[in-house]
Write an enzyme that holds these catalytic residues in place. Structure first.
Site, PDB file in Angstrom:
ATOM      1  CB  THR A 208      -0.974   0.141   1.277  1.00 28.96           C
ATOM      2  OG1 THR A 208      -1.793  -1.030   1.277  1.00 28.96           O
ATOM      3  CG2 THR A 208      -1.830   1.248   1.332  1.00 28.96           C
TER       4      THR A 208
ATOM      5  CG  HIS B 186      -5.550  -7.714   3.762  1.00 34.34           C
ATOM      6  ND1 HIS B 186      -4.380  -8.421   3.402  1.00 34.34           N
ATOM      7  CD2 HIS B 186      -5.508  -6.466   3.424  1.00 34.34           C
ATOM      8  CE1 HIS B 186      -3.567  -7.454   2.804  1.00 34.34           C
ATOM      9  NE2 HIS B 186      -4.029  -6.155   2.795  1.00 34.34           N
TER      10      HIS B 186
ATOM     11  CG  HIS C  14      -1.872  -3.602  -3.352  1.00 36.63           C
ATOM     12  ND1 HIS C  14      -3.306  -4.137  -3.043  1.00 36.63           N
ATOM     13  CD2 HIS C  14      -1.810  -2.643  -2.698  1.00 36.63           C
ATOM     14  CE1 HIS C  14      -3.188  -3.917  -1.956  1.00 36.63           C
ATOM     15  NE2 HIS C  14      -2.717  -2.879  -1.666  1.00 36.63           N
TER      16      HIS C  14
END
Length: 422
Positions: free
Chosen positions: A83, A219, A261
């Site tokens: 990040t 995540h 990303h």
């Protein structure tokens, strides 16, 4: 999310046909007999962890429409696909090895007793590259950031000794916000729209807006989970509110919507153990990659164990990392880097239990690491572009806000030559 009424939509569509910098008249109100001429603003929107293929899930009517009407492409992040390194690349035009934010967690030989994490605001860590809002402010172009890694740090400032981390000097955007995850997406959008309601003298010309919920869900649950798809739908609604709000204000805008990303699915069944004596190395980071330094006197042991063929992992001395990664020259990169195969994790500890989650940080060329790119507004002609590197976003932003090209950056605006008005 509802798009504007036919009348408002038609008015906004007309604005999108104007050139990137041409003022657009706003109908006069009783309190303002003279119509205001609004110039287009540039809004850089980051949707953390948004893979381009999320647009194919059927839950993104707004983003998919902007992609059809504007410019879209999969975008390659810089390595490591994390990040903070990639957000700093997007606003400096430099790869992490050059701009100094080489990881989400890192150390610096000049400060051996300190560790950089995503909560650190000390300008020391951010001083190796100047972000676009500093150049803009110096050129008299007002900027505002509704969250962006590093935007709360006064570039060029210093921490006052004994001042309880007070920073003196340096340059920030004219308006900025300290990141707080509790601030909702709607509140973030409303903050940007409030800036657009200002008089021309204090209305920012370059704005950043950041959403973290897609990354958070990815995540926690993995990229293929329904809850991640739900977060994609929610952020699409937030972009819709921004789009509608700009139309209601008759504010033309060039939207540059990016991700830092992508995301890969991970599991407790895909873990590579380092398997080294605990006193033989200092581990800075682990996960999709492991960054470590051997303990003095144990270099030979560590290198013998790691610098050989491994299933699902490859390791290098920092000076021998393949050139395509553009990584390893900065002193903040530890002595050895081990990179896991996409979807695998590197650890020095066994998993505590079964899990299916998501991670990023893998090879930037991995399809799972690809990042979203959409550009929409009066500056752009509709087109789908081949994949390009995210260092190219910075030169594009300079073009949009009227800054001259900057020398010695890693990116170029060449990928946009046929789609941006000159």
């Amino acid at each position: 999310m509802r798009f504007p009424s036919k009348l408002a939509a038609a008015a906004f569509a007309a604005l999108l046909q104007a050139c990137a910098t041409a003022p657009v008249p706003v109908p006069a109100s009783p309190a303002n007999a003279v119509a205001e001429m609004r110039e287009p603003v540039t809004i850089l929107v980051s949707i953390d962890g948004f893979r381009p293929d999320y647009l194919k899930r059927g839950v993104t009517p707004v983003l998919s429409r902007l992609a059809r009407e504007g410019v879209s492409s999969p975008m390659r992040p810089s390595f490591p696909s994390k990040t903070f390194p990639n957000h700093w690349t997007l606003v400096t035009g430099l790869r992490p090895d050059r701009h100094g934010i080489v990881a989400n967690k890192m150390e610096d030989p000049a400060r051996p007793d300190e560790v950089f994490t995503m909560a650190v605001d000390d300008p020391f860590w951010w001083s190796e590259a100047q972000p676009i809002w500093v150049d803009a402010e110096k050129a008299g172009i007002r900027t505002a950031t509704m969250f962006w890694p590093g935007s709360n740090v006064p570039f060029g400032g210093t921490v006052e000794p004994g001042g309880h981390n007070k920073v003196v000097g340096g340059t920030r955007p004219s308006d900025w916000q300290q990141f707080n995850q509790a601030v909702t997406g709607e509140q973030r959008v409303n903050g940007v729209l409030d800036w657009m309601r200002r008089p021309a003298a204090t209305r920012p010309k370059l704005v950043t807006l950041y959403f973290d919920t897609v990354d958070t869900a990815g995540h926690a649950y993995g990229p293929n989970d329904r809850r991640t798809t739900d977060s994609v739908a929610e952020v699409d609604r937030m972009v819709g509110q921004l789009f509608d709000g700009l139309a209601a204000l008759r504010q033309p805008a060039n939207l540059v919507i990016v991700a830092d990303h992508g995301m890969a699915e991970t599991s407790n069944t895909r873990i590579v153990m380092l398997g080294l004596p605990t006193d033989s190395y200092h581990l800075v980071e682990a996960g999709p990659y492991a960054a470590l330094t051997p303990t003095p006197g144990r270099e030979a042991l560590v290198e013998k164990a790691l610098l050989r063929r491994h299933p699902h992992m490859e390791c290098w001395r920092k000076g021998e990392i393949p050139a395509r990664f553009h990584y390893g020259r900065n002193p903040r990169v530890p002595a050895i880097l081990c990179l896991a195969e996409d979807g695998w994790l590197i650890s020095d500890k066994p998993a505590k239990g079964p899990f299916t989650q998501g991670a990023h940080g893998y090879d930037a060329a991995s399809p799972d690491m690809a990042a979203l790119f959409i550009a929409h507004g009066p500056a752009f002609r509709a087109a789908q572009l081949p994949a390009f590197d995210n260092v190219d976003v910075y030169p594009l932003l300079r073009d949009l806000i009227g800054l001259p090209a900057k020398q010695d950056v890693d990116g170029t605006d060449a990928p946009f030559g046929r789609v941006i008005g000159r």
